[in-house]
Design a protein around this motif. Structure first.
Motif, mmCIF file in Angstrom:
data_model
loop_
_atom_site.group_PDB
_atom_site.id
_atom_site.type_symbol
_atom_site.label_atom_id
_atom_site.label_comp_id
_atom_site.label_asym_id
_atom_site.label_seq_id
_atom_site.Cartn_x
_atom_site.Cartn_y
_atom_site.Cartn_z
ATOM 1 N N ARG A 139 24.488 39.565 10.109
ATOM 2 C CA ARG A 139 23.659 40.321 9.185
ATOM 3 C C ARG A 139 22.349 39.577 8.955
ATOM 4 N NH1 ARG A 139 23.931 43.545 4.050
ATOM 5 N NH2 ARG A 139 21.885 44.456 4.336
ATOM 6 N N HIS A 148 23.506 32.346 2.057
ATOM 7 C CA HIS A 148 22.585 33.050 2.963
ATOM 8 C C HIS A 148 21.295 33.361 2.215
ATOM 9 C CE1 HIS A 148 22.301 36.068 6.514
ATOM 10 N NE2 HIS A 148 21.097 35.694 6.132
ATOM 11 N N ALA A 208 17.084 34.237 2.211
ATOM 12 C CA ALA A 208 16.006 34.820 3.001
ATOM 13 C C ALA A 208 14.782 34.996 2.118
ATOM 14 C CB ALA A 208 16.431 36.169 3.590
ATOM 15 N N ARG A 265 18.775 38.793 7.713
ATOM 16 C CA ARG A 265 18.158 39.312 6.493
ATOM 17 C C ARG A 265 16.641 39.225 6.538
ATOM 18 N NH1 ARG A 265 21.953 41.199 2.490
ATOM 19 N NH2 ARG A 265 23.878 40.017 2.793
ATOM 20 N N HIS A 266 16.087 38.718 7.635
ATOM 21 C CA HIS A 266 14.632 38.629 7.724
ATOM 22 C C HIS A 266 14.174 39.300 9.023
ATOM 23 C CE1 HIS A 266 10.547 37.071 7.773
ATOM 24 N NE2 HIS A 266 10.729 36.654 6.534
ATOM 25 N N PRO A 289 14.294 43.402 0.438
ATOM 26 C CA PRO A 289 15.706 43.085 0.577
ATOM 27 C C PRO A 289 16.569 44.301 0.932
ATOM 28 C CG PRO A 289 15.066 43.080 -1.742
ATOM 29 C CD PRO A 289 13.810 43.211 -0.950
ATOM 30 N N ARG A 342 20.928 35.751 -0.856
ATOM 31 C CA ARG A 342 21.240 37.173 -0.756
ATOM 32 C C ARG A 342 22.735 37.408 -0.655
ATOM 33 N NH1 ARG A 342 16.717 39.407 1.701
ATOM 34 N NH2 ARG A 342 17.898 41.312 1.918
ATOM 35 N N SER A 343 23.451 36.429 -0.137
ATOM 36 C CA SER A 343 24.910 36.414 -0.186
ATOM 37 C C SER A 343 25.248 34.928 -0.183
ATOM 38 C CB SER A 343 25.501 37.168 1.017
ATOM 39 O OG SER A 343 25.191 36.500 2.214
ATOM 40 N N SER A 403 21.937 43.654 14.045
ATOM 41 C CA SER A 403 22.662 42.442 14.399
ATOM 42 C C SER A 403 22.871 42.400 15.904
ATOM 43 C CB SER A 403 24.019 42.414 13.709
ATOM 44 O OG SER A 403 24.913 41.607 14.449
ATOM 45 N N GLU A 419 14.516 32.062 6.622
ATOM 46 C CA GLU A 419 15.910 32.460 6.441
ATOM 47 C C GLU A 419 16.781 31.265 6.793
ATOM 48 O OE1 GLU A 419 17.082 36.043 8.437
ATOM 49 O OE2 GLU A 419 19.047 36.085 7.475
#
Lengths: 332, 301, 334
Positions: free
Chosen positions: A241, A307, A309, A243-244, A314, A303-304, A320, A231
């Motif tokens: 946030r 960002h 990952a 993601r992994h 997903p 992913r964003s 967080s 990530e």
């Protein structure tokens, strides 16, 4: 911002081991580091983060991939040609005891980089540069006349930083610079690096296993597991946030002043990089793993914005650390 | 949270200690090592006696005095007796000592230098260069030293210079091995990587960073090499391939004494005793240095 | 709750080449049954020396003089004066009544013996067991501390295990004879944060299960918050604050304790980008040249020439179970 200071593409470092097998310490890592940026690299022992730092500095030759530093491809430069580049890229070590030659005074230690890269400097000028540098890292100018064994761990780490910065490099690779120090001294050294970065416009590759320390200092963070980046994101995005699942577990492992929490305990150790699990390397310790995760290696997907990952799931919403930190009155 | 950047004023100066403090325990350990001190004293006595002795004696080393042949020791005019030509044994012994010790020290210097250079290069560069050099070392080592020595000595005309060269050629491998092993492990250490990261030249890295850190094993190996060189020179000269008469050396004095072993045993006993004294002296000194310089015994952090 | 260990006025003085060093001065505390007491401080604060002195592992006079009283209550109610016990009895206390684990397991595990054999040796020394039964117990212990494939690992040498696994093996060894007290000296400092979390969890679970007391020595108050019931903060050889963990973390009275709390990097620190950690400036004073007055005053933001630089403050009562060594604790808010 214009072209990046450092661009690493598909970098790999393999070591042959007994039995004709291969240890993939770094396995296809790509990232960029902009001028003035701090990129944190976080992961456990065996994640390949230290090897990554050494390969980026060309202290050990890469097995594959490309390293472009200041617009120059340094991947295949000879030892001789590298020497000129080294002035712009420097290294700070984890162990402040082992990285300073005990037989040299601090002045001798700090004089070497100047002798190598600025040989025209006179003796008096050299001394004044050394004293100035010692003050910059928070030591007395008189420290120049002493020997490493006369200093505490934190002070030695300052000497190590002074040695790395005395020729005004653009890139600093800091390999676990605080993990051998007491927590109270850790804070001093982290603060010093933050000061130096602001004052000197340094770019730093900050390598550590404690994601809280990495978060303090980094603009962006790359999370490494078994030689791969799993990530990479802006620090705030990563903290807000993750993601992994590995990142989530790293957050959960940080001891918190708020006291005991329900934590996600990672089971066991990092698997051997000689025989990594099939498919997703993290699946053996992942609490969200499904049978499909064993099939193929997940690739890094955006992913964003900014960002990325590498996870087969997903859809997961991971915890967080910023949403559930126990309230504790801030001191001072 | 306020910004608490540490400034110079907040850092109390560290305690001052003499830079040599770290090495003092080694000296103290050495001084306590009785055998090493014995070795050191024996060597100093031998060197001083050989250097000055012949000047103080009324006899010349080659002065033949046929009226006083085979004088036994401790009676009459010759302290240690005289040989078949009436030459004073003590003077010859001391003069031979000059030769033997010179060969010993010179061969040690030469073999250590060669060993250090080869070990440094092999350990530092590694790869095929290192492998080739070290396999060569192994190959030379696999010959018995005395065999190598005699083969070489048979091919050249013997003399002080040639015998020094030959002895040195049979003694550098151990040093090379020690140095290579040390350099290979030190190269991976942080301080060496630090120097490399700074961008220093290979010569700087080898000579200023690595070499000072392996001086202790080099000094030990060199000391033991003196003993070895003296012994090898004695062998060669005893067997007649080394220093040639009339120039005396401890080895060829033994050779000469063979014929008179029963009638004048002192001719063999004294050179033999001096060789033993010198060799054990250097060996004890080397062992003492090894114990004293072992950094694992230092307790500083 | 009963007291397991009572320490009164413990003092340790080293005599070396550089003179006399008072490593520990006037340390007193009680360890209750089932409690975890954390001893916190920076390097050379005397925290480890305190534990080693209690275990009589420091060597004897003239190089090291230990004074004070330490009473250990055995399971059967017998009170042992640890500091005056004959060495043979002390050997049975170590390992059987009190277990110890250290920062670097490699220093206390013998590198040439297999893990299982080392545990068996400890078991046979303290308990009447057949070698076969001891071997079985050793494997069970390794299993208990979460080592996978324990029968296989029992035959491994220490260097064949990872850092985390070695620490688990050492815990198995320390707990083999079900000690009443476990002394853990920086057991997680050399480990990754993830492995540290595992080890802390393990110690907690084992304590819950056996009801043993733990003395946990560390420099990291973040770890303390996770494991401790009570905290002893040490600085320059003295206790400077003694309080229940919640009180210490939320209402510390000694500026040094507050500094240690502020030094711990926290995950929510990222919200203040570019901010700085509240580091304690300066360094721990050299034990040979400790400052006069309060030993902490050169690093203290609240220090005043009078009284901080003149008089060594005494431990003062704050509330029940909370004492502090600061002359100005009533006037300042830290």
């Amino acid at each position: 911002m214009n072209s990046p200071l450092l661009q690493v593409t598909d970098l790999a470092k393999h070591y042959p081991v007994a039995g004709g097998r291969t240890l993939r310490a770094v396995n296809g890592v790509s990232f960029t580091l902009r001028a003035g940026e701090v990129l944190g690299v976080v992961g456990e022992s065996g994640s390949g983060k230290t090897t990554l730092g050494r390969v980026v500095l060309r202290l050990t030759p890469p097995s594959a991939g490309e390293i472009v530093f200041r617009g120059q491809d340094v991947t295949h430069l000879s030892r001789r040609a590298l020497r000129k580049v080294r002035r712009h890229m420097q290294l700070v070590f984890q162990d402040p005891y082992a990285s300073l030659n005990p037989r040299m005074s601090v002045e001798q230690i700090l004089a070497i980089p100047l002798q190598v890269h600025e040989p025209s400097l006179g003796r008096a000028d050299r001394r004044s540069r050394i004293e100035e540098m010692l003050r910059t890292v928070g030591l007395f100018a008189e420290a120049a006349d002493r020997y490493p064994h006369e200093f505490s761990g934190g002070q030695r780490q300052r000497i190590g930083i002074a040695r790395a910065l005395i020729c005004r490099p653009e890139l600093l690779v800091a390999d676990e610079p605080v993990s051998a120090l007491d927590v109270s001294v850790q804070a001093q050294v982290v603060n010093l690096l933050l000061d130096l970065r602001e004052r000197l416009g340094l770019s730093i590759l900050f390598i550590a296993h404690d994601i809280a320390v990495v978060g303090m200092i980094s603009d962006r963070i790359a999370v490494m597991y078994l030689g791969r980046v799993v990530e990479i994101a802006d620090t705030l995005s990563l903290f807000n946030r993750p993601r992994h699942p590995y990142t989530e577990a790293l957050f959960s492992a940080v001891p918190d002043l708020g006291g005991r929490r329900d934590r996600i305990l990672l089971q066991g150790d990092v698997p051997s990089p000689v025989s990594p699990p099939s498919g997703c390397p993290f699946r053996t310790r992942c609490r969200y793993a499904e049978p499909d995760c064993a099939v193929e290696v997940p690739s890094l997907v955006e992913r964003s914005p900014g960002h990325l990952a590498a996870c087969h799931r997903p859809e997961l919403v991971l915890a967080s650390p910023l949403s559930d930190v126990a309230p504790l009155p801030r001191l001072r | 949270m306020s910004a608490v950047a540490p400034s110079a004023a907040e850092l109390p100066p560290p305690v001052l200690a003499a830079p040599s403090a770290a090495r003092r325990p080694a000296l103290r350990r050495f001084m306590r090592h009785r055998l090493a001190m014995f070795g050191l004293v024996a060597i100093i006595v031998l060197v001083v006696a050989c250097a000055l002795g012949p000047y103080l004696s009324p006899y010349g080393p080659l002065t033949i005095d046929l009226r006083h042949r085979f004088q036994p020791p401790f009676e009459g005019r010759h302290w240690l007796g005289s040989d078949q030509l009436g030459r004073d044994l003590l003077v010859r012994l001391l003069l031979a000592g000059r030769i033997s010790l010179t060969v010993g020290f010179a061969a040690m210097g030469l073999s250590t230098a060669v060993g250090v250079v080869i070990g440094l290069v092999a350990g530092f560069y590694g790869g095929w260069v290192g492998t080739a050099l070290m396999r060569f070392v192994d190959a030379v080592l696999s010959f018995p030293a005395i065999f190598l020595l005699l083969t070489l000595a048979a091919l050249v005309s013997p003399g002080v210079l040639t015998i020094t060269l030959i002895v040195a050629l049979t003694a550098w491998m151990e040093v090379a091995r020690v140095v290579e092993g040390q350099v290979r492990s030190l190269r991976e250490r942080d301080f060496a990587i630090a120097a490399e990261a700074i961008g220093v030249s290979d010569a700087h890295l080898m000579l200023r960073e690595l070499l000072p850190n392996i001086m202790a094993p080099i000094v030990v190996a060199a000391t033991l090499n003196v003993a070895r060189a003296i012994l090898l020179e004695s062998y060669a000269s005893y067997l007649g391939y080394g220093i040639q008469p009339p120039t005396p050396s401890w080895g060829n004095m033994l050779n000469n004494a063979q014929e008179y072993l029963t009638s004048a045993p002192w001719l063999a006993i004294f050179p033999g005793a001096v060789i033993t004294l010198a060799v054990t002296g250097f060996n004890f000194l080397g062992d003492g240095l090894r114990d004293a310089l072992d950094p694992r015994l230092d307790v500083h952090r | 709750m009963t007291d397991v260990l009572m320490v009164e006025d413990l003092a340790v003085r080293f005599r070396g080449e550089s003179g006399v060093v008072d490593a520990v001065e006037g340390v007193s505390f009680r360890l209750r049954e089932g409690e975890t007491l954390a001893i916190v401080g920076e390097s050379s604060s005397g925290k480890s020396v305190t534990a080693l002195a209690l275990m009589r592992l420091l060597g004897g006079p003239p190089n090291c003089v230990v004074r004070g009283r330490a009473t250990f209550m055995r399971q059967d109610g017998e009170a042992l004066a640890l500091l005056s016990l004959p060495e043979t009895r002390m050997a049975s206390v170590r390992g059987r009544d009190v277990g110890m684990i250290f920062q670097e397991p490699m220093t206390s595990l013998n590198p040439v013996h297999r893990i299982g054999a080392q545990i068996v040796e400890g078991l046979l020394a303290h308990e009447r067991l057949s070698p076969r039964a001891a071997e079985k117990r050793a494997v069970a212990l390794l299993d208990h501390v979460g080592i996978p494939e324990p029968a296989l690992r029992a035959r491994a040498f220490p260097h064949q295990l990872s850092g985390g696994m070695r620490q688990r093996a050492m815990i198995a060894m320390a707990l083999a004879c079900r000690p009443r007290v476990l002394i853990a000296d920086e057991p997680t400092t050399a480990l990754d944060v993830t492995i540290q979390a595992q080890i802390l969890e393990l110690i907690r679970a084992l304590q819950h299960e056996t009801g043993m007391s733990v003395i946990f020595i560390t420099h990291n108050l973040g770890v303390v918050a996770e494991v401790a019931d009570r905290v002893l903060v040490m600085y320059a050889g003295q206790v400077v604050e003694d309080a229940p963990v919640d009180v210490l973390l939320h209402r510390p009275q000694m500026p040094y304790s507050a500094g240690l709390i502020g030094s711990v990097p926290r995950l929510d620190d990222v919200r203040r980008r570019g901010g700085r950690l509240a580091a304690i400036p300066g360094n721990v004073p050299d034990p040979n040249t400790r400052p006069a007055g309060c030993t902490f005053h050169p690093r203290c933001a609240h220090a005043r020439p009078d009284p901080c630089e003149t008089a060594r403050p005494a431990l003062e009562y704050v509330s029940d179970g909370h004492t502090v060594r600061c002359a100005r604790w009533r006037e300042i808010t830290v």
